[in-house]
Scaffold this motif. Sequence first.
Motif, PDB file in Angstrom:
ATOM      1  N   ARG A 119       0.115  17.082   5.067  1.00 25.63           N
ATOM      2  CA  ARG A 119      -0.556  15.871   5.538  1.00 25.63           C
ATOM      3  C   ARG A 119       0.101  14.623   4.960  1.00 25.63           C
ATOM      4  N   MET A 120       0.351  14.639   3.676  1.00 26.02           N
ATOM      5  CA  MET A 120       0.945  13.464   3.041  1.00 26.02           C
ATOM      6  C   MET A 120       2.356  13.212   3.574  1.00 26.02           C
ATOM      7  N   ARG A 121       3.102  14.287   3.800  1.00 25.45           N
ATOM      8  CA  ARG A 121       4.460  14.144   4.330  1.00 25.45           C
ATOM      9  C   ARG A 121       4.432  13.511   5.724  1.00 25.45           C
ATOM     10  N   LEU A 122       3.517  13.975   6.566  1.00 24.39           N
ATOM     11  CA  LEU A 122       3.455  13.450   7.929  1.00 24.39           C
ATOM     12  C   LEU A 122       2.990  11.996   7.942  1.00 24.39           C
ATOM     13  N   ILE A 123       2.015  11.658   7.111  1.00 26.42           N
ATOM     14  CA  ILE A 123       1.559  10.265   7.034  1.00 26.42           C
ATOM     15  C   ILE A 123       2.692   9.362   6.560  1.00 26.42           C
ATOM     16  N   GLU A 124       3.427   9.825   5.565  1.00 25.85           N
ATOM     17  CA  GLU A 124       4.554   9.039   5.055  1.00 25.85           C
ATOM     18  C   GLU A 124       5.623   8.858   6.135  1.00 25.85           C
ATOM     19  N   GLN A 125       5.920   9.921   6.863  1.00 26.27           N
ATOM     20  CA  GLN A 125       6.914   9.820   7.931  1.00 26.27           C
ATOM     21  C   GLN A 125       6.435   8.885   9.044  1.00 26.27           C
ATOM     22  N   ARG A 126       5.149   8.950   9.352  1.00 25.14           N
ATOM     23  CA  ARG A 126       4.606   8.047  10.371  1.00 25.14           C
ATOM     24  C   ARG A 126       4.776   6.599   9.938  1.00 25.14           C
ATOM     25  N   VAL A 138       0.829  -1.204   0.000  1.00 22.04           N
ATOM     26  CA  VAL A 138       0.000   0.000   0.000  1.00 22.04           C
ATOM     27  C   VAL A 138       0.866   1.257   0.000  1.00 22.04           C
ATOM     28  N   LEU A 139       1.897   1.283   0.847  1.00 21.81           N
ATOM     29  CA  LEU A 139       2.769   2.447   0.932  1.00 21.81           C
ATOM     30  C   LEU A 139       3.467   2.713  -0.399  1.00 21.81           C
ATOM     31  N   GLU A 140       4.036   1.679  -1.001  1.00 25.66           N
ATOM     32  CA  GLU A 140       4.783   1.886  -2.237  1.00 25.66           C
ATOM     33  C   GLU A 140       3.866   2.321  -3.378  1.00 25.66           C
ATOM     34  N   HIS A 141       2.681   1.749  -3.461  1.00 23.34           N
ATOM     35  CA  HIS A 141       1.724   2.166  -4.483  1.00 23.34           C
ATOM     36  C   HIS A 141       1.319   3.619  -4.267  1.00 23.34           C
ATOM     37  N   TRP A 142       1.072   3.972  -3.027  1.00 19.79           N
ATOM     38  CA  TRP A 142       0.662   5.326  -2.660  1.00 19.79           C
ATOM     39  C   TRP A 142       1.717   6.341  -3.082  1.00 19.79           C
ATOM     40  N   ARG A 143       2.968   6.033  -2.823  1.00 18.61           N
ATOM     41  CA  ARG A 143       4.059   6.926  -3.213  1.00 18.61           C
ATOM     42  C   ARG A 143       4.167   7.055  -4.736  1.00 18.61           C
ATOM     43  N   ALA A 144       4.049   5.922  -5.408  1.00 16.11           N
ATOM     44  CA  ALA A 144       4.275   5.894  -6.854  1.00 16.11           C
ATOM     45  C   ALA A 144       3.135   6.519  -7.647  1.00 16.11           C
ATOM     46  N   HIS A 145       1.988   6.715  -7.001  1.00 13.01           N
ATOM     47  CA  HIS A 145       0.812   7.227  -7.712  1.00 13.01           C
ATOM     48  C   HIS A 145       0.330   8.547  -7.107  1.00 13.01           C
ATOM     49  N   ASP A 146       1.291   9.416  -6.797  1.00 13.57           N
ATOM     50  CA  ASP A 146       0.974  10.766  -6.338  1.00 13.57           C
ATOM     51  C   ASP A 146       0.047  10.744  -5.129  1.00 13.57           C
ATOM     52  N   TYR A 147       0.359   9.884  -4.179  1.00 10.73           N
ATOM     53  CA  TYR A 147      -0.384   9.751  -2.927  1.00 10.73           C
ATOM     54  C   TYR A 147      -1.849   9.374  -3.149  1.00 10.73           C
ATOM     55  N   VAL A 205      -2.176   3.439   6.129  1.00 10.01           N
ATOM     56  CA  VAL A 205      -0.815   3.304   5.590  1.00 10.01           C
ATOM     57  C   VAL A 205       0.155   2.749   6.636  1.00 10.01           C
ATOM     58  N   PRO A 206       0.203   3.280   7.868  1.00 11.72           N
ATOM     59  CA  PRO A 206       1.078   2.652   8.868  1.00 11.72           C
ATOM     60  C   PRO A 206       0.694   1.200   9.177  1.00 11.72           C
ATOM     61  N   ALA A 207      -0.603   0.925   9.255  1.00 12.99           N
ATOM     62  CA  ALA A 207      -1.018  -0.464   9.503  1.00 12.99           C
ATOM     63  C   ALA A 207      -0.530  -1.387   8.397  1.00 12.99           C
TER      64      ALA A 207
END
Length: 251
Positions: free
Chosen positions: A229-236, A145-154, A189-191
């Motif tokens: 928001r996206m930056r903080l979610i990604e960092q989390r 989920v994380l990698e797809h999210w990053r690769a597709h503009d969140y 995303v963290p889960a």
Amino acid sequence: MPLLSIVTPSHQPVREQLLEAYESVRSQKLPADWEVEWVIQEDGDTGAVRDILPGDPMVKFATGRRGGVALTRSIALARAGGELVRNLDQDDVLTPGALARDIDVLSSDPLVQWTTSPALDLMPDGSTVGFDTDPAPGRIEPGFVLEHWRAHDYRLPVHPTTICIRRELAVALGGWMGVPGSDDTGLLVPASVVSYGYFHSEVGLLYRKWPGQETAATGHYAPAEWTLRMRLIEQRAETVRRLWPQIIGTR
């Protein structure tokens, strides 16, 4: 008896929408040894939900201070007694069998810690619109989920508002993320980086599209806030993955 808790934040509910959500919960057919509670937490203290819904012991309603959707959803989580927790917004509709499918997967596969399902946009005229980007049904590997999210503009591969999650994991991650929007993404995303998920093949939710929904507000996509928001979610997610001792469910 094992219990599944549906958690719903509420603020200025539309009567017809909330009653439709109620009917979709009330009509769910559960496995014989399971029960359901609908934990509704008002963001404020008007009692509006009590004035709309019929008396039903399944419905657990409470009011509180104004705090926004994320805080209200997490307060509902605190009140929830189920070992499984399913999200439902006050204007959305569960499809028949949605809860039974969540229970079936999460009670039979200890490796899976959360489930999601296809969602259809429910348009104002009653029509529905689907998506052609859903992943294949079945287990979702940690990190996908994380990698797809990053690769597709969140943009997520699954709809975060359809999540049903083991309560222990939701609590360990701090519940829904305290951000002004995207709080469900901030949990999913963290889960997804520390545990296996599951994607159902059957539609589990009708996601209402209407002018009053939070994601219809122009501020939801304001570039500066969106980026933060996206930056903080990604960092989390990255921090949780780095500090978590192992993939949950494999011990």
